[in-house]
Each structure stands twice: as C-alpha cells, then as structure tokens.
Motif scaffolding. Structure first.
Motif, short mmCIF file in Angstrom:
data_model
loop_
_atom_site.label_atom_id
_atom_site.label_comp_id
_atom_site.label_asym_id
_atom_site.label_seq_id
_atom_site.Cartn_x
_atom_site.Cartn_y
_atom_site.Cartn_z
N GLU A 1 -46.21 -117.74 86.36
CA GLU A 1 -47.21 -117.02 87.14
C GLU A 1 -48.60 -117.41 86.65
O GLU A 1 -48.88 -117.40 85.46
N LEU A 2 -49.49 -117.77 87.58
CA LEU A 2 -50.83 -118.20 87.21
C LEU A 2 -51.86 -117.09 87.31
O LEU A 2 -53.01 -117.28 86.94
N ASP A 3 -51.46 -115.93 87.81
CA ASP A 3 -52.39 -114.82 87.89
C ASP A 3 -52.46 -114.15 86.52
O ASP A 3 -51.59 -114.33 85.68
N GLY A 4 -53.48 -113.41 86.31
CA GLY A 4 -53.63 -112.72 85.03
C GLY A 4 -54.43 -113.56 84.05
O GLY A 4 -55.11 -114.51 84.41
N ASP B 1 -60.47 -122.01 90.29
CA ASP B 1 -60.34 -123.39 90.76
C ASP B 1 -59.15 -124.08 90.09
O ASP B 1 -58.42 -124.83 90.73
N VAL B 2 -58.95 -123.81 88.81
CA VAL B 2 -57.79 -124.36 88.10
C VAL B 2 -56.51 -123.88 88.78
O VAL B 2 -55.61 -124.67 89.07
N ARG B 3 -56.44 -122.58 89.03
CA ARG B 3 -55.25 -122.02 89.69
C ARG B 3 -55.00 -122.70 91.04
O ARG B 3 -53.88 -123.09 91.35
N GLU C 1 -48.38 -126.44 79.29
CA GLU C 1 -46.95 -126.63 79.00
C GLU C 1 -46.23 -125.27 78.97
O GLU C 1 -45.16 -125.12 79.56
N GLU C 2 -46.83 -124.29 78.32
CA GLU C 2 -46.24 -122.95 78.28
C GLU C 2 -46.20 -122.32 79.67
O GLU C 2 -45.32 -121.50 79.95
N LEU C 3 -47.14 -122.70 80.52
CA LEU C 3 -47.16 -122.20 81.90
C LEU C 3 -46.16 -122.92 82.79
O LEU C 3 -45.95 -122.54 83.93
N GLY C 4 -45.55 -123.98 82.24
CA GLY C 4 -44.54 -124.71 83.00
C GLY C 4 -45.06 -125.94 83.73
O GLY C 4 -44.39 -126.48 84.60
#
Length: 83
Positions: free
Chosen positions: A23-26, A8-10, A34-37
């Motif tokens: 990339e949000l997978d994995g 749901d977050v993704r 922040e590290e995820l952009g």
C-alpha cells in the motif's frame, strides 16, 4: 519551477509498476522501495517518467540515490531546482 512531492512518487510508481507493491498510502516516506515491494527496475522506470514529464535528465545512477520515496522527492526536487 515545478514541485515534486510524495504524491508524485505514488502516482509515478503506480504508473510504472502498478499496485503490485505494498500500500502506497500513508506514511511511506522513509520505507525503502524494496520494503514497499518495488524493485530497482520500477524505480528506474519512475526516473524515466520523471525525465519525460519534467524534462530533466535522470541518469540510471539516480536509482542508487533514491532508495526511499523521500529520497526520490529530495533527489528529483534537487534536479528540478537546478534545471
């Protein structure tokens, strides 16, 4: 009671901010947004979508408690449990 998961977050963060972040997978559970952009505005928009979709109040201060996807799952799941 509805469940709120990492998927749901993704879905919501992509709906709010698109694929502009990492990339949000994995295994992203413990990586900060922040590290995820994704900045705090993207998380705030995600919280607004949660409020809209799940019908639970999401104060602006919630963003401070949702620094990682797992923290978002935990926070939102807690709100759902008390709704």
């Amino acid at each position: 009671m509805a469940q709120f998961t990492l998927d749901d977050v993704r879905r919501l963060i992509r709906a709010c901010a698109g694929e502009s972040g990492a990339e949000l997978d994995g295994d992203i559970a413990q990586i900060t947004f922040e590290e995820l952009g994704y900045d705090s505005l993207a998380v705030l928009e995600m919280a607004a979508k949660v409020q809209q979709e799940y019908g639970i109040p999401m104060p602006d201060e919630a963003v401070e408690q949702m620094r990682t996807p797992q923290e978002a799952v935990d926070y939102i799941s807690g709100r759902l449990a008390t709704a």
